[in-house]
Write a protein that holds these residues in place. Structure first.
Motif, mmCIF file in Angstrom:
data_model
loop_
_atom_site.group_PDB
_atom_site.id
_atom_site.type_symbol
_atom_site.label_atom_id
_atom_site.label_comp_id
_atom_site.label_asym_id
_atom_site.label_seq_id
_atom_site.Cartn_x
_atom_site.Cartn_y
_atom_site.Cartn_z
ATOM 1 N N THR A 13 0.782 -1.231 0.000
ATOM 2 C CA THR A 13 0.000 0.000 0.000
ATOM 3 C C THR A 13 0.815 1.284 0.000
ATOM 4 N N ASP A 14 1.999 1.315 0.584
ATOM 5 C CA ASP A 14 2.737 2.579 0.693
ATOM 6 C C ASP A 14 3.901 2.703 -0.288
ATOM 7 N N ASP A 15 4.127 1.694 -1.118
ATOM 8 C CA ASP A 15 5.335 1.685 -1.954
ATOM 9 C C ASP A 15 5.334 2.761 -3.034
ATOM 10 N N ALA A 16 4.183 3.049 -3.611
ATOM 11 C CA ALA A 16 4.126 4.065 -4.674
ATOM 12 C C ALA A 16 4.536 5.425 -4.135
ATOM 13 N N GLU A 17 4.003 5.798 -2.974
ATOM 14 C CA GLU A 17 4.309 7.106 -2.397
ATOM 15 C C GLU A 17 5.773 7.182 -1.962
ATOM 16 N N TYR A 60 -6.061 4.729 0.803
ATOM 17 C CA TYR A 60 -7.091 5.569 0.175
ATOM 18 C C TYR A 60 -7.034 7.000 0.700
ATOM 19 N N HIS A 61 -6.694 7.152 1.978
ATOM 20 C CA HIS A 61 -6.556 8.503 2.528
ATOM 21 C C HIS A 61 -5.372 9.227 1.894
ATOM 22 N N ALA A 62 -4.264 8.501 1.712
ATOM 23 C CA ALA A 62 -3.086 9.087 1.062
ATOM 24 C C ALA A 62 -3.407 9.517 -0.364
ATOM 25 N N MET A 63 -4.162 8.694 -1.082
ATOM 26 C CA MET A 63 -4.526 9.022 -2.462
ATOM 27 C C MET A 63 -5.471 10.219 -2.522
ATOM 28 N N GLU A 64 -6.323 10.333 -1.528
ATOM 29 C CA GLU A 64 -7.220 11.494 -1.450
ATOM 30 C C GLU A 64 -6.398 12.774 -1.273
ATOM 31 N N ILE A 65 -5.372 12.714 -0.444
ATOM 32 C CA ILE A 65 -4.498 13.873 -0.239
ATOM 33 C C ILE A 65 -3.782 14.230 -1.543
ATOM 34 N N MET A 66 -3.366 13.210 -2.295
ATOM 35 C CA MET A 66 -2.668 13.461 -3.555
ATOM 36 C C MET A 66 -3.625 13.831 -4.697
ATOM 37 N N ALA A 165 1.106 12.903 2.055
ATOM 38 C CA ALA A 165 0.443 11.629 1.753
ATOM 39 C C ALA A 165 0.945 10.524 2.673
ATOM 40 N N LEU A 166 2.245 10.478 2.894
ATOM 41 C CA LEU A 166 2.820 9.424 3.725
ATOM 42 C C LEU A 166 2.367 9.514 5.176
ATOM 43 N N GLN A 167 2.013 10.703 5.622
ATOM 44 C CA GLN A 167 1.531 10.843 6.991
ATOM 45 C C GLN A 167 0.185 10.153 7.213
ATOM 46 N N SER A 168 -0.459 9.743 6.127
ATOM 47 C CA SER A 168 -1.692 8.967 6.261
ATOM 48 C C SER A 168 -1.427 7.610 6.898
ATOM 49 N N TYR A 169 -0.188 7.120 6.762
ATOM 50 C CA TYR A 169 0.145 5.788 7.262
ATOM 51 C C TYR A 169 0.585 5.863 8.721
ATOM 52 N N THR A 170 -0.358 6.197 9.580
ATOM 53 C CA THR A 170 -0.030 6.321 10.998
ATOM 54 C C THR A 170 0.452 4.999 11.578
ATOM 55 N N SER A 171 -0.044 3.883 11.025
ATOM 56 C CA SER A 171 0.383 2.570 11.523
ATOM 57 C C SER A 171 1.875 2.359 11.306
ATOM 58 N N GLN A 172 2.409 2.875 10.213
ATOM 59 C CA GLN A 172 3.832 2.719 9.917
ATOM 60 C C GLN A 172 4.679 3.729 10.688
ATOM 61 N N ILE A 173 4.175 4.929 10.828
ATOM 62 C CA ILE A 173 4.888 5.962 11.601
ATOM 63 C C ILE A 173 5.020 5.534 13.056
ATOM 64 N N TYR A 179 12.496 5.215 7.529
ATOM 65 C CA TYR A 179 12.190 5.842 6.244
ATOM 66 C C TYR A 179 10.829 6.530 6.243
ATOM 67 N N PHE A 180 10.096 6.436 7.355
ATOM 68 C CA PHE A 180 8.819 7.132 7.473
ATOM 69 C C PHE A 180 8.992 8.391 8.317
ATOM 70 N N THR A 181 9.955 9.226 7.910
ATOM 71 C CA THR A 181 10.181 10.501 8.588
ATOM 72 C C THR A 181 10.355 11.590 7.547
ATOM 73 N N LYS A 182 10.008 12.789 7.923
ATOM 74 C CA LYS A 182 10.190 13.931 7.022
ATOM 75 C C LYS A 182 11.669 14.120 6.712
ATOM 76 N N GLU A 183 12.524 13.887 7.701
ATOM 77 C CA GLU A 183 13.963 14.070 7.516
ATOM 78 C C GLU A 183 14.495 13.116 6.441
ATOM 79 N N PHE A 184 14.039 11.887 6.465
ATOM 80 C CA PHE A 184 14.507 10.927 5.465
ATOM 81 C C PHE A 184 14.005 11.303 4.073
#
Length: 211
Positions: A13-17, A60-66, A165-173, A179-184
């Motif tokens: 689900t998160d690979d495209a972003e 789907y939330h990430a795609m809505e943001i994009m 968009a990536l911030q939609s993945y709260t489960s991964q954060i 790699y789920f950081t703004k700095e990265f």
């Protein structure tokens, strides 16, 4: 050449972003139509106690943001880490996507990606779209090597769109994946930009280009 119909193949689900979110944002800005196909919602990988479809909802939330319409999204429910069991089914899905979308550019995981599911989408993607332009995106935590053969120059707002968009993945954060950081996200884009004497960029492996 301006590509007008873009297909991004994402094993999960998160690979495209993660792999080309900034490029997706830029292509959308330029008026291209972007389609995204996800092959596993990784139901077995959600945090304990979370609903099985959590990652699908986050996608789907990430795609809505994009601002990618739902009719441009294709979500399959193959079992995570077992895509190799379903190679022929996946290839048939890819052929159907090719006929339905008729893309002129395809993004998929790099051939150097060592994740077993990513290797399947790479191999079957090459098989299905071998006559089209194909670029491989990078997910550095899955690579031993990566060939930076093509670059997409980005503006900072494309990086912002990717991170939003990536911030939609709260489960991964919440799992504190590095790699789920703004700095990265910003750091990698700066490195790739520096390689072409620009401020921001994403890099790709060139698999086939039709000029």
């Amino acid at each position: 050449m301006k590509y007008k119909r873009i297909l991004v193949l994402a094993p999960h689900t998160d690979d495209a972003e993660l792999g080309c979110g900034g490029t997706i944002a830029k292509l959308l800005d330029e008026g291209s139509e972007v389609f995204i196909a996800v092959f596993s919602t990784a139901e077995e990988s959600v945090p304990k106690g979370a609903p099985n479809n959590l990652l699908e909802k986050e996608f789907y939330h990430a795609m809505e943001i994009m601002k990618i319409p739902k009719q441009c999204l294709f979500v399959y429910n193959y079992q995570v880490r077992k895509l190799s069991y379903y190679r022929q089914d996946i290839l048939e899905d890819l052929i159907k996507l090719k006929n339905k979308i008729n893309p002129d550019l395809v993004f998929l995981p790099s051939g150097k990606d060592v994740h077993q599911d990513h290797q399947v989408i790479y191999s079957e993607g090459i098989r299905a779209f071998k006559n089209l332009s194909i670029l491989g995106y990078e997910l550095p935590w899955n690579h031993i090597t990566f060939s930076t053969q093509a670059f997409m120059e980005l503006n900072y707002h494309h990086i912002v769109s990717k991170w939003e968009a990536l911030q939609s993945y709260t489960s991964q954060i919440e799992l504190h994946r590095p790699y789920f950081t703004k700095e990265f996200i910003e750091g990698l884009a700066r490195v790739r930009g520096t390689q072409i004497n620009k401020e921001w960029a994403e890099a790709f492996e060139v698999l086939r280009i039709n000029l």
